[in-house]
Design a protein around this motif. Structure first.
Motif, PDB file in Angstrom:
ATOM      1  N   ARG A 144     -13.582   3.291   1.291  1.00  0.00           N
ATOM      2  CA  ARG A 144     -14.445   2.216   1.785  1.00  0.00           C
ATOM      3  C   ARG A 144     -14.051   0.886   1.151  1.00  0.00           C
ATOM      4  O   ARG A 144     -13.830   0.804  -0.061  1.00  0.00           O
ATOM      5  CB  ARG A 144     -15.913   2.518   1.470  1.00  0.00           C
ATOM      6  CG  ARG A 144     -16.899   1.563   2.160  1.00  0.00           C
ATOM      7  CD  ARG A 144     -18.300   1.801   1.623  1.00  0.00           C
ATOM      8  NE  ARG A 144     -18.790   3.134   1.913  1.00  0.00           N
ATOM      9  CZ  ARG A 144     -19.433   3.450   3.028  1.00  0.00           C
ATOM     10  NH1 ARG A 144     -19.642   2.532   3.964  1.00  0.00           N
ATOM     11  NH2 ARG A 144     -19.864   4.690   3.216  1.00  0.00           N
ATOM     12  N   ASP A 145     -13.951  -0.154   1.961  1.00  0.00           N
ATOM     13  CA  ASP A 145     -13.625  -1.477   1.466  1.00  0.00           C
ATOM     14  C   ASP A 145     -14.770  -2.008   0.605  1.00  0.00           C
ATOM     15  O   ASP A 145     -15.943  -1.848   0.947  1.00  0.00           O
ATOM     16  CB  ASP A 145     -13.378  -2.431   2.645  1.00  0.00           C
ATOM     17  CG  ASP A 145     -12.823  -3.769   2.187  1.00  0.00           C
ATOM     18  OD1 ASP A 145     -13.637  -4.650   1.826  1.00  0.00           O
ATOM     19  OD2 ASP A 145     -11.590  -3.940   2.182  1.00  0.00           O
ATOM     20  N   ARG A 146     -14.431  -2.626  -0.524  1.00  0.00           N
ATOM     21  CA  ARG A 146     -15.470  -3.088  -1.449  1.00  0.00           C
ATOM     22  C   ARG A 146     -16.303  -4.220  -0.868  1.00  0.00           C
ATOM     23  O   ARG A 146     -17.505  -4.310  -1.120  1.00  0.00           O
ATOM     24  CB  ARG A 146     -14.824  -3.550  -2.761  1.00  0.00           C
ATOM     25  CG  ARG A 146     -14.175  -2.425  -3.560  1.00  0.00           C
ATOM     26  CD  ARG A 146     -13.586  -2.952  -4.848  1.00  0.00           C
ATOM     27  NE  ARG A 146     -12.965  -1.887  -5.633  1.00  0.00           N
ATOM     28  CZ  ARG A 146     -12.352  -2.094  -6.799  1.00  0.00           C
ATOM     29  NH1 ARG A 146     -12.284  -3.317  -7.289  1.00  0.00           N
ATOM     30  NH2 ARG A 146     -11.821  -1.075  -7.443  1.00  0.00           N
ATOM     31  N   LYS A 147     -15.680  -5.100  -0.105  1.00  0.00           N
ATOM     32  CA  LYS A 147     -16.398  -6.253   0.449  1.00  0.00           C
ATOM     33  C   LYS A 147     -17.006  -5.943   1.815  1.00  0.00           C
ATOM     34  O   LYS A 147     -18.141  -6.295   2.087  1.00  0.00           O
ATOM     35  CB  LYS A 147     -15.457  -7.451   0.536  1.00  0.00           C
ATOM     36  CG  LYS A 147     -14.961  -7.946  -0.817  1.00  0.00           C
ATOM     37  CD  LYS A 147     -14.066  -9.168  -0.669  1.00  0.00           C
ATOM     38  CE  LYS A 147     -13.606  -9.674  -2.027  1.00  0.00           C
ATOM     39  NZ  LYS A 147     -12.716 -10.866  -1.903  1.00  0.00           N
ATOM     40  N   LYS A 148     -16.218  -5.291   2.676  1.00  0.00           N
ATOM     41  CA  LYS A 148     -16.710  -4.923   4.000  1.00  0.00           C
ATOM     42  C   LYS A 148     -17.017  -3.434   3.989  1.00  0.00           C
ATOM     43  O   LYS A 148     -16.161  -2.599   4.288  1.00  0.00           O
ATOM     44  CB  LYS A 148     -15.668  -5.251   5.062  1.00  0.00           C
ATOM     45  CG  LYS A 148     -15.290  -6.729   5.104  1.00  0.00           C
ATOM     46  CD  LYS A 148     -14.221  -6.991   6.151  1.00  0.00           C
ATOM     47  CE  LYS A 148     -13.838  -8.458   6.192  1.00  0.00           C
ATOM     48  NZ  LYS A 148     -12.767  -8.709   7.199  1.00  0.00           N
ATOM     49  N   THR A 149     -18.254  -3.100   3.637  1.00  0.00           N
ATOM     50  CA  THR A 149     -18.611  -1.696   3.403  1.00  0.00           C
ATOM     51  C   THR A 149     -18.567  -0.837   4.661  1.00  0.00           C
ATOM     52  O   THR A 149     -18.608   0.386   4.568  1.00  0.00           O
ATOM     53  CB  THR A 149     -20.018  -1.610   2.780  1.00  0.00           C
ATOM     54  OG1 THR A 149     -20.953  -2.305   3.624  1.00  0.00           O
ATOM     55  CG2 THR A 149     -20.033  -2.258   1.406  1.00  0.00           C
TER      56      THR A 149
ATOM     57  N   ARG B 243      -5.556   4.853   1.800  1.00  0.00           N
ATOM     58  CA  ARG B 243      -4.964   4.619   0.484  1.00  0.00           C
ATOM     59  C   ARG B 243      -4.177   5.850   0.066  1.00  0.00           C
ATOM     60  O   ARG B 243      -4.547   6.971   0.378  1.00  0.00           O
ATOM     61  CB  ARG B 243      -6.049   4.344  -0.558  1.00  0.00           C
ATOM     62  CG  ARG B 243      -6.762   3.018  -0.400  1.00  0.00           C
ATOM     63  CD  ARG B 243      -5.957   1.882  -0.971  1.00  0.00           C
ATOM     64  NE  ARG B 243      -5.670   2.122  -2.367  1.00  0.00           N
ATOM     65  CZ  ARG B 243      -6.509   1.816  -3.374  1.00  0.00           C
ATOM     66  NH1 ARG B 243      -7.691   1.288  -3.113  1.00  0.00           N
ATOM     67  NH2 ARG B 243      -6.157   2.063  -4.630  1.00  0.00           N
TER      68      ARG B 243
ATOM     69  N   LEU C 163     -16.036  -0.903   6.610  1.00  0.00           N
ATOM     70  CA  LEU C 163     -14.606  -0.766   6.894  1.00  0.00           C
ATOM     71  C   LEU C 163     -13.979   0.245   5.942  1.00  0.00           C
ATOM     72  O   LEU C 163     -14.206   0.201   4.739  1.00  0.00           O
ATOM     73  CB  LEU C 163     -13.906  -2.123   6.748  1.00  0.00           C
ATOM     74  CG  LEU C 163     -12.399  -2.160   7.002  1.00  0.00           C
ATOM     75  CD1 LEU C 163     -12.096  -1.808   8.451  1.00  0.00           C
ATOM     76  CD2 LEU C 163     -11.840  -3.542   6.664  1.00  0.00           C
ATOM     77  N   TRP C 164     -13.199   1.164   6.512  1.00  0.00           N
ATOM     78  CA  TRP C 164     -12.503   2.176   5.719  1.00  0.00           C
ATOM     79  C   TRP C 164     -11.010   1.949   5.836  1.00  0.00           C
ATOM     80  O   TRP C 164     -10.491   1.714   6.924  1.00  0.00           O
ATOM     81  CB  TRP C 164     -12.866   3.583   6.194  1.00  0.00           C
ATOM     82  CG  TRP C 164     -14.300   3.928   5.961  1.00  0.00           C
ATOM     83  CD1 TRP C 164     -15.378   3.500   6.693  1.00  0.00           C
ATOM     84  CD2 TRP C 164     -14.834   4.745   4.916  1.00  0.00           C
ATOM     85  NE1 TRP C 164     -16.538   4.010   6.176  1.00  0.00           N
ATOM     86  CE2 TRP C 164     -16.241   4.779   5.091  1.00  0.00           C
ATOM     87  CE3 TRP C 164     -14.257   5.462   3.870  1.00  0.00           C
ATOM     88  CZ2 TRP C 164     -17.076   5.500   4.248  1.00  0.00           C
ATOM     89  CZ3 TRP C 164     -15.089   6.184   3.032  1.00  0.00           C
ATOM     90  CH2 TRP C 164     -16.474   6.194   3.215  1.00  0.00           C
ATOM     91  N   LYS C 165     -10.306   2.013   4.697  1.00  0.00           N
ATOM     92  CA  LYS C 165      -8.870   1.760   4.687  1.00  0.00           C
ATOM     93  C   LYS C 165      -8.117   2.971   4.132  1.00  0.00           C
ATOM     94  O   LYS C 165      -8.611   3.655   3.226  1.00  0.00           O
ATOM     95  CB  LYS C 165      -8.548   0.538   3.820  1.00  0.00           C
ATOM     96  CG  LYS C 165      -9.117  -0.772   4.344  1.00  0.00           C
ATOM     97  CD  LYS C 165      -8.708  -1.923   3.443  1.00  0.00           C
ATOM     98  CE  LYS C 165      -9.202  -3.254   3.976  1.00  0.00           C
ATOM     99  NZ  LYS C 165      -8.809  -4.383   3.101  1.00  0.00           N
TER     100      LYS C 165
ATOM    101  N   PRO D  55       0.802  -1.228   0.000  1.00  0.00           N
ATOM    102  CA  PRO D  55       0.000   0.000   0.000  1.00  0.00           C
ATOM    103  C   PRO D  55       0.828   1.267   0.000  1.00  0.00           C
ATOM    104  O   PRO D  55       0.312   2.346  -0.265  1.00  0.00           O
ATOM    105  CB  PRO D  55      -0.823  -0.122   1.290  1.00  0.00           C
ATOM    106  CG  PRO D  55      -0.014  -1.022   2.167  1.00  0.00           C
ATOM    107  CD  PRO D  55       0.645  -1.997   1.238  1.00  0.00           C
TER     108      PRO D  55
END
Length: 204
Positions: free
Chosen positions: A58-63, A69, A65-67, A32
């Protein structure tokens, strides 16, 4: 195209006991903190600098969850230093062209680079403030949830961890998603995770 990092993982076995498909799959394993163009320039041994800023995505699978970038401050531009052969740079995967002025590679003033560094630092401070604000809101939600599920004065049983098997009376939300309780018989106040207790009786 710039090379991307990846790992090879074996696939699960099918009902016949044989590996599914080819027996392996390619899984992206991107660093990352390094973009594809930065990786490509490093592999070609070019000294480079790409101004970046961090954003929460926002994570595509776990909406929920924010990561964090990294994004380029100047989209499409990377600065290089001490280039001996510009033709080699232009042949590097991911490099579209070299910015030129009057047919020669355009030099960048040190003052402009320092300005970009300052912009990076300001963006980093804004990002840190945003992360802290979100964390504070999450803590508030946790405290509200604790107060709703385990109102002060409720009788609970500690199911695991410190005080396992004991009964206690809830006092209120604690820190880091924990709940403050008063152990029966010991009259001692402790903090336990909310998932470590079970409600026995609501507060009177």
């Amino acid at each position: 195209m710039p090379q991307r990092e990846y790992v090879v993982e074996p696939t699960a076995l099918g009902l016949d006991g044989r590996p599914r498909g080819k027996g392996y799959r390619i899984v992206p394993s991107l660093d990352p903190d390094v973009s594809a163009i930065e990786r490509s320039l490093s592999n070609a041994r070019f000294v480079h600098y790409m101004p970046v800023e961090k954003r929460l995505v926002r994570d595509r699978k776990k909406t929920d969850l924010w990561k964090p970038r990294r994004f380029a401050l100047l989209l499409g531009y990377v600065f290089v230093q001490d280039v001996e052969r510009w033709a080699d740079l232009e042949e590097t995967p991911g490099v579209a062209s070299v910015v030129r002025s009057m047919g020669k590679p355009m030099p960048i003033r040190v003052d402009d680079i320092l300005l970009l560094r300052t912009m990076e630092a300001e963006a980093a401070l804004q990002f840190d403030r945003l992360v802290e604000e979100r964390a504070a809101k999450a803590r508030q939600l946790t405290r509200k949830r604790a107060a709703k599920v385990f109102p002060p004065g409720s009788l609970v049983e500690i199911m695991k961890g410190h005080g396992e098997g004991r009964y206690a009376t809830t006092l209120g939300p604690g820190r880091k998603g924990q709940l403050r309780v008063l152990l029966a018989s010991l009259e001692a106040e402790v903090s336990v995770p909310m998932d470590a207790i079970q409600l026995v009786a609501d507060a009177a």
